[in-house]
Design a protein around this motif. Structure first.
Motif, PDB file in Angstrom:
ATOM      1  N   PHE A   1      11.250  64.622  92.344  1.00 53.68           N
ATOM      2  CA  PHE A   1      12.269  64.249  93.317  1.00 53.68           C
ATOM      3  C   PHE A   1      13.287  65.375  93.497  1.00 53.68           C
ATOM      4  O   PHE A   1      13.641  65.741  94.625  1.00 53.68           O
ATOM      5  CB  PHE A   1      12.985  62.974  92.867  1.00 53.68           C
ATOM      6  CG  PHE A   1      14.222  62.651  93.657  1.00 53.68           C
ATOM      7  CD1 PHE A   1      14.125  62.126  94.936  1.00 53.68           C
ATOM      8  CD2 PHE A   1      15.488  62.885  93.122  1.00 53.68           C
ATOM      9  CE1 PHE A   1      15.270  61.833  95.671  1.00 53.68           C
ATOM     10  CE2 PHE A   1      16.628  62.602  93.846  1.00 53.68           C
ATOM     11  CZ  PHE A   1      16.517  62.069  95.116  1.00 53.68           C
TER      12      PHE A   1
ATOM     13  N   LEU B   1      13.931  67.451  96.860  1.00 52.10           N
ATOM     14  CA  LEU B   1      15.265  67.368  97.452  1.00 52.10           C
ATOM     15  C   LEU B   1      15.840  68.751  97.705  1.00 52.10           C
ATOM     16  O   LEU B   1      16.319  69.054  98.806  1.00 52.10           O
ATOM     17  CB  LEU B   1      16.186  66.571  96.530  1.00 52.10           C
ATOM     18  CG  LEU B   1      17.668  66.538  96.932  1.00 52.10           C
ATOM     19  CD1 LEU B   1      17.852  65.771  98.227  1.00 52.10           C
ATOM     20  CD2 LEU B   1      18.516  65.934  95.818  1.00 52.10           C
TER      21      LEU B   1
ATOM     22  N   VAL C   1      24.474  67.105 105.440  1.00 53.06           N
ATOM     23  CA  VAL C   1      23.849  67.896 104.367  1.00 53.06           C
ATOM     24  C   VAL C   1      24.431  69.304 104.336  1.00 53.06           C
ATOM     25  O   VAL C   1      24.808  69.819 103.269  1.00 53.06           O
ATOM     26  CB  VAL C   1      22.323  67.938 104.545  1.00 53.06           C
ATOM     27  CG1 VAL C   1      21.696  68.927 103.563  1.00 53.06           C
ATOM     28  CG2 VAL C   1      21.719  66.561 104.321  1.00 53.06           C
TER      29      VAL C   1
ATOM     30  N   SER D   1      31.078  57.526  95.893  1.00 52.99           N
ATOM     31  CA  SER D   1      29.679  57.851  96.194  1.00 52.99           C
ATOM     32  C   SER D   1      29.172  58.996  95.324  1.00 52.99           C
ATOM     33  O   SER D   1      28.012  59.001  94.901  1.00 52.99           O
ATOM     34  CB  SER D   1      29.518  58.199  97.672  1.00 52.99           C
ATOM     35  OG  SER D   1      30.296  59.336  98.017  1.00 52.99           O
TER      36      SER D   1
ATOM     37  N   GLY E   1      26.274  58.495  92.730  1.00 56.51           N
ATOM     38  CA  GLY E   1      25.097  59.349  92.871  1.00 56.51           C
ATOM     39  C   GLY E   1      24.753  60.075  91.595  1.00 56.51           C
ATOM     40  O   GLY E   1      23.581  60.152  91.202  1.00 56.51           O
TER      41      GLY E   1
ATOM     42  N   PHE F   1      21.197  59.420  90.063  1.00 52.53           N
ATOM     43  CA  PHE F   1      20.239  60.500  90.333  1.00 52.53           C
ATOM     44  C   PHE F   1      20.490  61.761  89.513  1.00 52.53           C
ATOM     45  O   PHE F   1      19.848  62.774  89.759  1.00 52.53           O
ATOM     46  CB  PHE F   1      20.261  60.862  91.823  1.00 52.53           C
ATOM     47  CG  PHE F   1      19.953  59.719  92.738  1.00 52.53           C
ATOM     48  CD1 PHE F   1      18.644  59.316  92.952  1.00 52.53           C
ATOM     49  CD2 PHE F   1      20.964  59.033  93.384  1.00 52.53           C
ATOM     50  CE1 PHE F   1      18.352  58.258  93.800  1.00 52.53           C
ATOM     51  CE2 PHE F   1      20.688  57.969  94.232  1.00 52.53           C
ATOM     52  CZ  PHE F   1      19.377  57.584  94.435  1.00 52.53           C
TER      53      PHE F   1
ATOM     54  N   ASN G   1      21.376  65.767  90.940  1.00 55.58           N
ATOM     55  CA  ASN G   1      21.029  65.675  92.356  1.00 55.58           C
ATOM     56  C   ASN G   1      21.929  64.700  93.110  1.00 55.58           C
ATOM     57  O   ASN G   1      22.003  64.746  94.335  1.00 55.58           O
ATOM     58  CB  ASN G   1      19.576  65.229  92.518  1.00 55.58           C
ATOM     59  CG  ASN G   1      18.602  66.161  91.830  1.00 55.58           C
ATOM     60  OD1 ASN G   1      18.723  67.370  91.930  1.00 55.58           O
ATOM     61  ND2 ASN G   1      17.633  65.610  91.120  1.00 55.58           N
ATOM     62  N   GLY G   2      22.600  63.826  92.369  1.00 53.34           N
ATOM     63  CA  GLY G   2      23.403  62.795  93.014  1.00 53.34           C
ATOM     64  C   GLY G   2      24.609  63.300  93.754  1.00 53.34           C
ATOM     65  O   GLY G   2      25.125  62.603  94.635  1.00 53.34           O
TER      66      GLY G   2
ATOM     67  N   VAL H   1      22.971  63.451  97.074  1.00 57.70           N
ATOM     68  CA  VAL H   1      22.414  62.186  97.543  1.00 57.70           C
ATOM     69  C   VAL H   1      23.517  61.158  97.784  1.00 57.70           C
ATOM     70  O   VAL H   1      23.522  60.466  98.813  1.00 57.70           O
ATOM     71  CB  VAL H   1      21.385  61.647  96.525  1.00 57.70           C
ATOM     72  CG1 VAL H   1      20.833  60.300  96.992  1.00 57.70           C
ATOM     73  CG2 VAL H   1      20.255  62.646  96.324  1.00 57.70           C
TER      74      VAL H   1
ATOM     75  N   VAL I   1      25.700  61.872 100.971  1.00 60.42           N
ATOM     76  CA  VAL I   1      24.860  61.782 102.171  1.00 60.42           C
ATOM     77  C   VAL I   1      24.564  60.321 102.497  1.00 60.42           C
ATOM     78  O   VAL I   1      24.636  59.903 103.671  1.00 60.42           O
ATOM     79  CB  VAL I   1      23.553  62.577 101.979  1.00 60.42           C
ATOM     80  CG1 VAL I   1      22.552  62.243 103.075  1.00 60.42           C
ATOM     81  CG2 VAL I   1      23.837  64.067 101.984  1.00 60.42           C
ATOM     82  N   ILE I   2      24.235  59.516 101.487  1.00 58.56           N
ATOM     83  CA  ILE I   2      23.993  58.087 101.727  1.00 58.56           C
ATOM     84  C   ILE I   2      25.249  57.429 102.271  1.00 58.56           C
ATOM     85  O   ILE I   2      25.196  56.624 103.216  1.00 58.56           O
ATOM     86  CB  ILE I   2      23.510  57.407 100.445  1.00 58.56           C
ATOM     87  CG1 ILE I   2      22.106  57.896 100.068  1.00 58.56           C
ATOM     88  CG2 ILE I   2      23.502  55.878 100.608  1.00 58.56           C
ATOM     89  CD1 ILE I   2      21.593  57.331  98.762  1.00 58.56           C
TER      90      ILE I   2
END
Length: 375
Positions: free
Chosen positions: A35, A39, A213, A318, A322, A326, A329-330, A333, A336-337
């Motif tokens: 992942f 990513l 992003v 967030s 994240g 994650f 990487n969070g 992520v 962005v979410i």
């Protein structure tokens, strides 16, 4: 030419939708071990595919050469320095750990110095909240540090044992990045055409995703690197032990708005004051507030821009969520979410307002309102 009759929803349509969802979930599960690599490959392509396209135009349409040059640049600027930083970080952490184990760095002595530097009024204040036995506090603090260092040593050992997995993930990221840099426009068109959304909604969400992003990477990575570098240089100039570790920690915590790198340099400044090194503490506070702290206030708005600005509490929650879900990487992520969540609901609000405006401008509705409420 006859217009084809409207199709009704059939059982076969439901079966196909279920199959699409099932296969998509299975494919996501298949990619889960890589992942992070996928990513970062996608993020690298989003950030640098426009550069690759411009370079290909200047090279007469040779996309392979352009993508290769951009990828080599990414390796030279980002990948190799990150690997070297990781090696030096492991060496410095191991050195500090060995010095603590051998007694060259005495944690309990540091706590004792802090205790001796406390004014009597502060000691009485602390005693009111049940902390009376400083010796017990020193013992518990020292054992906590020892446990943390043992866990860190185990983590470093596991990283060494997982070198093969790291190399494989790095290879997947670079391999994916090359094809996305070369053919990003074509793959992006395929994704857009496959999304089950109306064209205007689809294009708006895709554009917002790309914008978020790029802004997230610019506004977080650049700020983290700058703050970490400034903090490391400052700590090294002041002769503070483990400057590289502190620099990495300040860069990491700079990802969190409203907290930032201050979570590192403020306690260190307090310790320097308590240890009697007032000059070093004053320099650290001044540079922390007016140099390191101002980086976030000056650079982030410029790099992120107004189009992707979210409330600080949304970014903080967030990002923390994240990171919890994650890992490292969070920090991409999570925001962005959150940004897509806000974009989707903004789309829903705009569509609802558009429907209300159409109803207000419809003459038939105006006549109906006149009949219902005659003057």
């Amino acid at each position: 030419m006859e217009t084809p009759p409207n199709r009704t929803f059939e059982v076969e349509d439901g079966g196909f939708i279920a199959l699409v969802i099932l296969i998509s979930v299975a494919f996501a599960y298949l990619l889960a071990p890589y992942f992070g690599a996928v990513l970062w490959g996608v993020v690298a392509a989003i950030m640098f595919q426009p550069l690759s396209a411009k370079l290909a135009d200047k090279l007469g349409g040779r996309k392979n050469v352009a993508a290769s040059l951009v990828l080599l640049g990414l390796i030279a600027v980002f990948v190799i320095p990150t690997i070297l930083l990781g090696i030096n970080l492991v060496n410095e952490a191991s050195s500090i750990y060995n010095r603590i184990v051998t007694g060259q760095i005495d944690i309990t002595e540091i706590v004792r110095n802090l205790q001796d530097a406390l004014p009597e009024s502060l000691r009485r204040f602390i005693a009111q909240y049940g902390i009376r036995d400083f010796e017990q506090v020193r013992t518990e603090f020292g054992s906590s540090i020892t446990s943390g260092l043992q866990a860190l040593a185990g983590r470093l050992l596991s990283l060494g044992q997982g070198a093969l997995s790291f190399i494989a993930a790095l290879g997947v990221m670079l391999y994916l990045s090359f094809f996305l840099l070369r053919d990003g426009d074509r793959y992006g068109l395929l994704v857009r055409e496959s999304l089950p959304l109306k064209p205007e909604t689809r294009d708006s969400l895709v554009a917002h995703f790309l914008l978020v992003v790029r802004a997230t990477m610019r506004g977080t990575v650049v700020v983290a690197v700058v703050q970490g570098a400034l903090g490391g240089i400052l700590f090294s100039a002041l002769g503070i032990e483990g400057a590289l570790i502190w620099a990495v920690l300040m860069g990491f915590f700079s990802l969190l708005p409203a907290v930032g790198s201050g979570i590192i340099w403020v306690p260190v400044a307090i310790y320097l004051f308590a240890a009697g090194e007032v000059g070093k503490a004053a320099i650290l506070v001044f540079c922390g507030v007016f140099i390191i702290g101002m980086v976030d206030n000056v650079l982030r708005p410029i790099l992120v821009g107004r189009d992707t600005r979210m409330p600080d509490f949304v970014v903080l929650i967030s990002t923390l969520a994240g990171l919890e879900l994650f890992g490292l990487n969070g920090f991409i992520v999570g925001p962005v979410i959150a940004a897509l969540f806000m974009a989707v609901w903004n789309q829903q609000r705009d569509r609802k307002l558009a429907v209300l405006d159409e109803q207000a401008d419809d003459p038939a509705n105006a006549r109906d309102e006149t009949v219902a409420h005659p003057s």
